[in-house]
Write a protein that holds these residues in place. Structure first.
Motif, PDB file in Angstrom:
ATOM      1  N   TRP A  35       0.862  -1.183   0.000  1.00 41.78           N
ATOM      2  CA  TRP A  35       0.000   0.000   0.000  1.00 41.78           C
ATOM      3  C   TRP A  35       0.899   1.234   0.000  1.00 41.78           C
ATOM      4  CZ3 TRP A  35      -5.082   0.597  -0.754  1.00 41.78           C
ATOM      5  CH2 TRP A  35      -5.912  -0.516  -0.602  1.00 41.78           C
ATOM      6  N   PHE A  36       0.553   2.169  -0.846  1.00 41.60           N
ATOM      7  CA  PHE A  36       1.305   3.405  -0.990  1.00 41.60           C
ATOM      8  C   PHE A  36       0.327   4.571  -0.936  1.00 41.60           C
ATOM      9  CE2 PHE A  36       5.279   1.450  -2.348  1.00 41.60           C
ATOM     10  CZ  PHE A  36       4.836   0.187  -2.727  1.00 41.60           C
ATOM     11  N   ARG A  37       0.851   5.752  -0.700  1.00 36.65           N
ATOM     12  CA  ARG A  37      -0.021   6.915  -0.704  1.00 36.65           C
ATOM     13  C   ARG A  37       0.715   8.121  -1.265  1.00 36.65           C
ATOM     14  NH1 ARG A  37      -0.539   8.062   5.841  1.00 36.65           N
ATOM     15  NH2 ARG A  37       1.552   8.943   6.151  1.00 36.65           N
ATOM     16  N   GLN A  38      -0.066   9.033  -1.793  1.00 38.38           N
ATOM     17  CA  GLN A  38       0.494  10.268  -2.330  1.00 38.38           C
ATOM     18  C   GLN A  38      -0.381  11.425  -1.883  1.00 38.38           C
ATOM     19  OE1 GLN A  38       1.181  10.238  -6.564  1.00 38.38           O
ATOM     20  NE2 GLN A  38       2.627  11.921  -6.405  1.00 38.38           N
ATOM     21  N   ALA A  39       0.206  12.258  -1.058  1.00 36.31           N
ATOM     22  CA  ALA A  39      -0.484  13.449  -0.580  1.00 36.31           C
ATOM     23  C   ALA A  39      -0.342  14.566  -1.611  1.00 36.31           C
ATOM     24  CB  ALA A  39       0.090  13.880   0.758  1.00 36.31           C
ATOM     25  N   PRO A  40      -1.230  15.528  -1.585  1.00 38.88           N
ATOM     26  CA  PRO A  40      -1.141  16.642  -2.538  1.00 38.88           C
ATOM     27  C   PRO A  40       0.222  17.313  -2.480  1.00 38.88           C
ATOM     28  CG  PRO A  40      -3.219  16.705  -1.369  1.00 38.88           C
ATOM     29  CD  PRO A  40      -2.407  15.644  -0.717  1.00 38.88           C
TER      30      PRO A  40
END
Length: 125
Positions: A35-40
């Motif tokens: 699982w990965f995430r990208q914030a603004p």
């Protein structure tokens, strides 16, 4: 091959969400799942992963103690339970699949073979 992350939404600080990664065209239990995430305005970062064997998991420091990754082989999904969410967790969350070593997973993006569409998690009061 298609991966699809779901379960995102708007949640208040301190709340919980459960994300799910589903697949078509592959059986997820053959793959390590990350699982990965990208914030603004930020680069994509690794959050957690689980090996195909299920005996290896990894959590980024930001996720330790709050997030839990797990498999549901019957449903062919990998879930990410996220508790005690805060504003810094706001991001688009992606799941990815890596056909690598059976007892291994990592949060290095280059190792992943397949990526899904993201699901947006917004933590706000």
């Amino acid at each position: 091959v298609q991966l699809q992350a779901s379960g995102g939404g708007l949640v208040q600080p301190g709340g919980s969400l459960r994300l799910s990664c589903a697949a078509s065209g592959i059986t997820l239990d053959d793959y390590a799942i990350g699982w990965f995430r990208q914030a603004p305005g930020e680069e994509r970062e690794g959050v957690s992963c689980i090996s195909a064997s299920e005996d290896r998991t990894y959590y980024a420091d930001s996720a330790k103690g709050r997030f839990t990754i797990s498999r549901d082989d019957a449903k062919n999904t990998v879930d990410l339970q996220m508790n005690n969410l805060n504003a810094e967790d706001t991001a688009v969350y992606y799941c990815a699949a890596d056909l690598g070593f059976y007892h291994y997973c990592s949060i290095f993006m280059d190792e992943y073979d397949y990526w899904g569409q993201g699901t947006l998690v917004t933590v706000s009061s």
